[in-house]
Scaffold this motif. Structure first.
Motif, PDB file in Angstrom:
ATOM      1  N   UNK A  34       0.808  -1.219   0.000  1.00 54.27           N
ATOM      2  CA  UNK A  34       0.000   0.000   0.000  1.00 54.27           C
ATOM      3  C   UNK A  34       0.838   1.263   0.000  1.00 54.27           C
ATOM      4  N   UNK A  35       2.182   1.134   0.036  1.00 53.97           N
ATOM      5  CA  UNK A  35       3.019   2.320   0.201  1.00 53.97           C
ATOM      6  C   UNK A  35       2.781   3.344  -0.894  1.00 53.97           C
ATOM      7  N   UNK A  36       2.786   2.908  -2.151  1.00 55.82           N
ATOM      8  CA  UNK A  36       2.684   3.865  -3.248  1.00 55.82           C
ATOM      9  C   UNK A  36       1.378   4.654  -3.164  1.00 55.82           C
ATOM     10  N   UNK A  37       0.299   3.971  -2.838  1.00 57.34           N
ATOM     11  CA  UNK A  37      -0.980   4.653  -2.701  1.00 57.34           C
ATOM     12  C   UNK A  37      -0.988   5.569  -1.481  1.00 57.34           C
ATOM     13  N   UNK A  38      -0.323   5.142  -0.421  1.00 57.87           N
ATOM     14  CA  UNK A  38      -0.360   5.889   0.835  1.00 57.87           C
ATOM     15  C   UNK A  38       0.495   7.150   0.802  1.00 57.87           C
ATOM     16  N   UNK A  39       1.376   7.286  -0.195  1.00 57.55           N
ATOM     17  CA  UNK A  39       2.264   8.447  -0.239  1.00 57.55           C
ATOM     18  C   UNK A  39       1.612   9.663  -0.907  1.00 57.55           C
ATOM     19  N   UNK A  40       0.286   9.708  -0.940  1.00 56.93           N
ATOM     20  CA  UNK A  40      -0.388  10.814  -1.616  1.00 56.93           C
ATOM     21  C   UNK A  40      -0.081  12.156  -0.948  1.00 56.93           C
ATOM     22  N   UNK A  41       0.174  12.175   0.363  1.00 57.55           N
ATOM     23  CA  UNK A  41       0.505  13.428   1.029  1.00 57.55           C
ATOM     24  C   UNK A  41       1.877  13.934   0.595  1.00 57.55           C
ATOM     25  N   UNK A  42       2.832  13.037   0.435  1.00 57.36           N
ATOM     26  CA  UNK A  42       4.158  13.438  -0.045  1.00 57.36           C
ATOM     27  C   UNK A  42       4.077  13.908  -1.500  1.00 57.36           C
ATOM     28  N   UNK A 198      -8.223   4.934   8.123  1.00 59.70           N
ATOM     29  CA  UNK A 198      -7.283   6.053   8.252  1.00 59.70           C
ATOM     30  C   UNK A 198      -6.033   5.602   9.000  1.00 59.70           C
ATOM     31  N   UNK A 199      -6.204   4.907  10.116  1.00 58.46           N
ATOM     32  CA  UNK A 199      -5.051   4.423  10.880  1.00 58.46           C
ATOM     33  C   UNK A 199      -4.196   3.484  10.047  1.00 58.46           C
ATOM     34  N   UNK A 200      -4.830   2.649   9.242  1.00 62.43           N
ATOM     35  CA  UNK A 200      -4.072   1.750   8.377  1.00 62.43           C
ATOM     36  C   UNK A 200      -3.269   2.535   7.350  1.00 62.43           C
ATOM     37  N   UNK A 201      -3.839   3.614   6.813  1.00 66.27           N
ATOM     38  CA  UNK A 201      -3.122   4.448   5.858  1.00 66.27           C
ATOM     39  C   UNK A 201      -1.900   5.094   6.514  1.00 66.27           C
ATOM     40  N   UNK A 202      -2.065   5.588   7.720  1.00 64.91           N
ATOM     41  CA  UNK A 202      -0.943   6.205   8.429  1.00 64.91           C
ATOM     42  C   UNK A 202       0.171   5.187   8.648  1.00 64.91           C
ATOM     43  N   UNK A 203      -0.208   3.984   8.987  1.00 67.87           N
ATOM     44  CA  UNK A 203       0.785   2.911   9.157  1.00 67.87           C
ATOM     45  C   UNK A 203       1.483   2.610   7.841  1.00 67.87           C
ATOM     46  N   UNK A 204       0.718   2.628   6.746  1.00 70.29           N
ATOM     47  CA  UNK A 204       1.278   2.304   5.426  1.00 70.29           C
ATOM     48  C   UNK A 204       2.258   3.357   4.936  1.00 70.29           C
ATOM     49  N   UNK A 205       2.137   4.592   5.431  1.00 67.73           N
ATOM     50  CA  UNK A 205       3.081   5.636   5.021  1.00 67.73           C
ATOM     51  C   UNK A 205       4.169   5.865   6.075  1.00 67.73           C
ATOM     52  N   UNK A 206       4.280   4.941   7.040  1.00 69.23           N
ATOM     53  CA  UNK A 206       5.340   5.038   8.035  1.00 69.23           C
ATOM     54  C   UNK A 206       5.097   6.068   9.104  1.00 69.23           C
ATOM     55  N   UNK A 207       3.833   6.471   9.299  1.00 70.51           N
ATOM     56  CA  UNK A 207       3.510   7.517  10.258  1.00 70.51           C
ATOM     57  C   UNK A 207       2.940   6.967  11.564  1.00 70.51           C
ATOM     58  N   UNK A 208       3.295   5.750  11.911  1.00 68.75           N
ATOM     59  CA  UNK A 208       2.873   5.192  13.197  1.00 68.75           C
ATOM     60  C   UNK A 208       3.566   5.923  14.345  1.00 68.75           C
TER      61      UNK A 208
END
Length: 286
Positions: A34-42, A198-208
């Motif tokens: 999911x990393x590529x999808x989760x990096x939408x903020x970057x 949302x929490x899963x997305x944060x985890x997927x972008x390394x923001x835990x």
């Protein structure tokens, strides 16, 4: 009873961020599909930086980019030096005419120190663009988690990083010695089907959670489920999806140089403001 003189301890000072845990979270995110999808903020930060550069009438020949995710920035600036957001940045003093610090300031133990290092890496009249999360980021999640934990556990634990307000973030530019400082924000309204997504997305972008003072045990399932309930009850949109706010703050400042514009001295104006506005001036009584 004899008294002993105060002696310095060998224990390091407590750190706001546990950098080792942060590195583990980012490594785990890189292994996620999911990393590529989760990096939408970057990607949003990259696009914002690109828009700012298009407004600057200058060709930058020696740029540098500070980012935890170099793949997002590859190809934006040919020849750019792309480095990680370590406590000590791999930047040479005076070597760059542009330094972009990309969505990593919230993970710095010393945010001012990060900007000072960027400032030192700039040549005269070089530009720094720092993209950071503002104080409205994840306001909904912070409120829901806090209320849930109080209800279930009877107390609060550090879970979500404190985010700087735009005024405070703008002040960092001056503290770092940057000239012509400007700070503005862009709210990003994102929707999720549930708080757990949302929490899963944060985890997927390394923001835990990598706070140094965090609980060192998994969050109780009851807390997470109650937080999801509170989130759904409080922040649902008309379409049933849940609102999540991210505030993207852009800070720009320049390395001081004699060629830059400077404010006029008080009382040196050649024309009256009232004349320029076509207004009648009314003297105030002493």
């Amino acid at each position: 009873m004899s008294s002993q003189p105060n002696r310095p301890t060998d224990r390091p000072a407590p750190q706001l961020i546990d950098r080792a845990a942060l590195a583990q979270h980012r490594a785990r995110a890189r292994r996620s599909d999911d990393l590529r999808r989760a990096l939408f903020l970057h990607e949003a930060a990259r696009d914002e930086a690109q828009d700012r550069l298009m407004m600057v009438n200058r060709e930058f020949k020696s740029p540098a980019i500070v980012t935890p995710y170099p793949e997002v920035w590859q190809g934006l600036l040919p020849g750019a030096k792309i480095i990680p957001d370590d406590d000590v940045l791999d930047l040479e003093v005076g070597a760059h005419d542009l330094v972009i610090h990309a969505l990593a300031l919230h993970w710095a133990n010393d945010p001012v120190g990060q900007l000072i290092q960027c400032r030192r890496a700039l040549s005269a009249d070089g530009l720094n663009i720092t993209l950071a999360f503002g104080g409205e980021t994840l306001a909904e999640l912070r409120a829901a988690l806090g209320q849930a934990e109080i209800e279930i556990s009877g107390g609060l634990s550090p879970r979500v990083l404190p985010m700087g307000e735009i005024r405070d973030l703008g002040a960092l530019l001056q503290r770092a010695g940057l000239a012509l400082p400007v700070a503005d924000s862009l709210p990003l309204d994102v929707s999720y089907s549930s708080a757990l997504h949302l929490m899963r997305d944060l985890r997927s972008m390394g923001e835990s959670n990598a706070l140094g003072a965090r609980l060192r045990r998994p969050t109780r399932r009851a807390v997470l489920l109650r937080a999801a309930e509170i989130y759904a009850e409080t922040y649902a949109r008309e379409d049933g999806r849940l609102r999540a706010t991210f505030e993207l703050v852009t800070l720009t400042g320049w390395a001081p140089d004699e060629s830059q514009q400077k404010p006029l001295r008080p009382g040196s104006a050649a024309h009256r403001l009232a004349d320029a506005l076509g207004a009648r001036e009314t003297p105030l009584k002493d």
